[in-house]
Design a protein around this motif. Structure first.
Motif, PDB file in Angstrom:
ATOM      1  N   GLY A  87      63.275-108.650 -58.299  1.00 27.17           N
ATOM      2  CA  GLY A  87      62.815-109.657 -59.411  1.00 27.17           C
ATOM      3  C   GLY A  87      61.335-109.553 -59.878  1.00 27.17           C
ATOM      4  O   GLY A  87      61.055-109.877 -60.707  1.00 27.17           O
ATOM      5  N   ASP A 138      64.450-102.041 -63.771  1.00 32.97           N
ATOM      6  CA  ASP A 138      65.051-103.742 -63.594  1.00 32.97           C
ATOM      7  C   ASP A 138      65.998-103.571 -64.423  1.00 32.97           C
ATOM      8  O   ASP A 138      67.166-104.480 -64.039  1.00 32.97           O
ATOM      9  CB  ASP A 138      63.676-104.315 -64.166  1.00 32.97           C
ATOM     10  CG  ASP A 138      63.824-105.948 -63.912  1.00 32.97           C
ATOM     11  OD1 ASP A 138      64.763-106.183 -62.827  1.00 32.97           O
ATOM     12  OD2 ASP A 138      63.424-106.447 -64.601  1.00 32.97           O
ATOM     13  N   GLU A 139      66.103-103.318 -65.814  1.00 37.11           N
ATOM     14  CA  GLU A 139      67.207-103.273 -66.609  1.00 37.11           C
ATOM     15  C   GLU A 139      68.345-102.835 -66.309  1.00 37.11           C
ATOM     16  O   GLU A 139      69.443-103.282 -66.151  1.00 37.11           O
ATOM     17  CB  GLU A 139      66.830-102.816 -68.038  1.00 37.11           C
ATOM     18  CG  GLU A 139      65.708-103.692 -68.702  1.00 37.11           C
ATOM     19  CD  GLU A 139      65.101-102.884 -69.904  1.00 37.11           C
ATOM     20  OE1 GLU A 139      64.591-103.589 -70.661  1.00 37.11           O
ATOM     21  OE2 GLU A 139      65.414-101.569 -70.251  1.00 37.11           O
ATOM     22  N   ASN A 152      69.829-104.946 -63.383  1.00 37.63           N
ATOM     23  CA  ASN A 152      70.588-106.242 -64.048  1.00 37.63           C
ATOM     24  C   ASN A 152      71.764-105.776 -64.412  1.00 37.63           C
ATOM     25  O   ASN A 152      72.811-106.723 -64.105  1.00 37.63           O
ATOM     26  CB  ASN A 152      69.445-106.666 -65.113  1.00 37.63           C
ATOM     27  CG  ASN A 152      68.199-107.241 -64.417  1.00 37.63           C
ATOM     28  OD1 ASN A 152      68.199-107.403 -63.278  1.00 37.63           O
ATOM     29  ND2 ASN A 152      67.372-107.621 -65.454  1.00 37.63           N
ATOM     30  N   HIS A 155      74.893-107.623 -62.770  1.00 32.38           N
ATOM     31  CA  HIS A 155      75.974-108.698 -63.854  1.00 32.38           C
ATOM     32  C   HIS A 155      77.389-107.910 -63.503  1.00 32.38           C
ATOM     33  O   HIS A 155      78.407-109.081 -63.507  1.00 32.38           O
ATOM     34  CB  HIS A 155      75.646-108.513 -65.140  1.00 32.38           C
ATOM     35  CG  HIS A 155      74.247-109.321 -65.483  1.00 32.38           C
ATOM     36  ND1 HIS A 155      74.411-110.828 -65.407  1.00 32.38           N
ATOM     37  CD2 HIS A 155      73.178-109.180 -65.971  1.00 32.38           C
ATOM     38  CE1 HIS A 155      73.114-111.310 -65.723  1.00 32.38           C
ATOM     39  NE2 HIS A 155      72.395-110.321 -66.323  1.00 32.38           N
ATOM     40  N   LYS A 215      70.728-107.880 -56.216  1.00 28.77           N
ATOM     41  CA  LYS A 215      70.387-108.953 -57.168  1.00 28.77           C
ATOM     42  C   LYS A 215      71.645-109.631 -57.493  1.00 28.77           C
ATOM     43  O   LYS A 215      71.783-110.737 -57.911  1.00 28.77           O
ATOM     44  CB  LYS A 215      70.126-108.217 -58.583  1.00 28.77           C
ATOM     45  CG  LYS A 215      68.683-107.617 -58.608  1.00 28.77           C
ATOM     46  CD  LYS A 215      68.541-107.231 -60.009  1.00 28.77           C
ATOM     47  CE  LYS A 215      66.815-106.755 -60.203  1.00 28.77           C
ATOM     48  NZ  LYS A 215      66.625-106.464 -61.452  1.00 28.77           N
ATOM     49  N   CYS A 231      71.736-106.708 -69.871  1.00 31.89           N
ATOM     50  CA  CYS A 231      70.388-106.511 -68.767  1.00 31.89           C
ATOM     51  C   CYS A 231      69.363-107.732 -68.618  1.00 31.89           C
ATOM     52  O   CYS A 231      68.357-107.579 -68.226  1.00 31.89           O
ATOM     53  CB  CYS A 231      69.593-105.243 -69.571  1.00 31.89           C
ATOM     54  SG  CYS A 231      70.367-103.699 -69.937  1.00 31.89           S
ATOM     55  N   SER A 273      67.879-111.005 -67.123  1.00 30.85           N
ATOM     56  CA  SER A 273      67.671-111.203 -65.924  1.00 30.85           C
ATOM     57  C   SER A 273      68.559-111.843 -64.972  1.00 30.85           C
ATOM     58  O   SER A 273      69.589-112.858 -65.511  1.00 30.85           O
ATOM     59  CB  SER A 273      66.065-112.251 -65.753  1.00 30.85           C
ATOM     60  OG  SER A 273      65.318-111.467 -66.282  1.00 30.85           O
ATOM     61  N   VAL A 274      68.868-111.612 -63.665  1.00 31.03           N
ATOM     62  CA  VAL A 274      69.466-112.318 -62.818  1.00 31.03           C
ATOM     63  C   VAL A 274      69.024-113.420 -61.846  1.00 31.03           C
ATOM     64  O   VAL A 274      68.039-112.998 -61.147  1.00 31.03           O
ATOM     65  CB  VAL A 274      70.369-111.300 -62.010  1.00 31.03           C
ATOM     66  CG1 VAL A 274      71.350-111.700 -61.105  1.00 31.03           C
ATOM     67  CG2 VAL A 274      70.617-110.084 -62.801  1.00 31.03           C
TER      68      VAL A 274
END
Length: 208
Positions: free
Chosen positions: A11, A31-32, A35, A39, A71, A125, A127-128
């Motif tokens: 994160g 990061d994207e 993510n 998901h 994540k 993408c 945030s988680v």
């Protein structure tokens, strides 16, 4: 590092660059992509307490997979693609794995597989949110198995965070640090290069 778990390290990925030889990937992109994978995994029932194997040639895809799994709340288990199929089957059975992530791996597996070569990293993408606690499982590695059935060794988020904090303080890592990673990504020794890179926004080169 904020207080929750290694997923928290995931994160923290912001603007600085992680360079992995070819191509060069900014942390924002890393990061994207992770993510999107997180998901997908959550939507498929993957979360805390679940172990997800990753079988791949040496590639930045492994790092995306590791972060995406963390994540999602699950734990990763990186596997050498050169291992015999029987050994991989044993590892999967011991880990209770039901789904594996692969990249450029053509071997037969006994669980459902998701190929990262064909994965849509442009999907959700956003945030988680973190699901983990410090004592949750972070990753699993296996012993050589030379004395019989291979044995899994598990590490929790707290242990990894403590290790990274101590190592970073001792060796005085910062955003100007440049790491060269030659350690196979299925060995936990690679943590000392990968996670401090994300913590400080430093640079890592994956050396072939």
């Amino acid at each position: 590092i904020n207080a929750g778990a290694i997923a928290m390290i995931a994160g923290l990925i912001v603007v600085p660059i992680v360079s992995l030889l070819t191509p060069k990937i900014e942390n924002k992109k890393l990061d994207e992509m992770s993510n999107a994978l997180a998901h997908f995994l959550r939507d498929n029932g993957i979360g805390p307490g679940v172990i997800v194997p990753v079988i791949s040639v040496r590639s930045w895809h492994v790092i995306v997979a590791m972060l995406g799994i963390l994540k999602s709340g699950a734990a990763y288990m990186c596997v050498d693609p050169a291992y015999p199929g029987e050994r991989i089957d044993d590892m999967f059975e011991i880990a209770g794995a039901t789904l594996a992530l692969t990249y450029r791996y053509s071997g037969r597996l006994t669980v459902h597989t998701v190929s990262l070569e064909n994965f849509d990293f442009s999907a959700d993408c956003s945030s988680v949110s973190s699901l983990n606690r410090p004592d949750d499982l972070c990753y699993v590695i296996f012993t050589s198995g030379s004395t019989g059935i291979p044995k899994g060794v598990a590490a929790c988020h707290r242990s990894v965070l403590d290790y990274i904090e101590q190592l970073s303080e001792t060796l005085e890592f910062n955003e100007d640090t440049v790491f060269g990673n030659q350690t196979p990504l299925y060995f936990d020794a690679c943590l000392k290069e990968l996670y401090p890179t994300l913590k400080f926004g430093a640079t890592t080169y994956l050396i072939p």
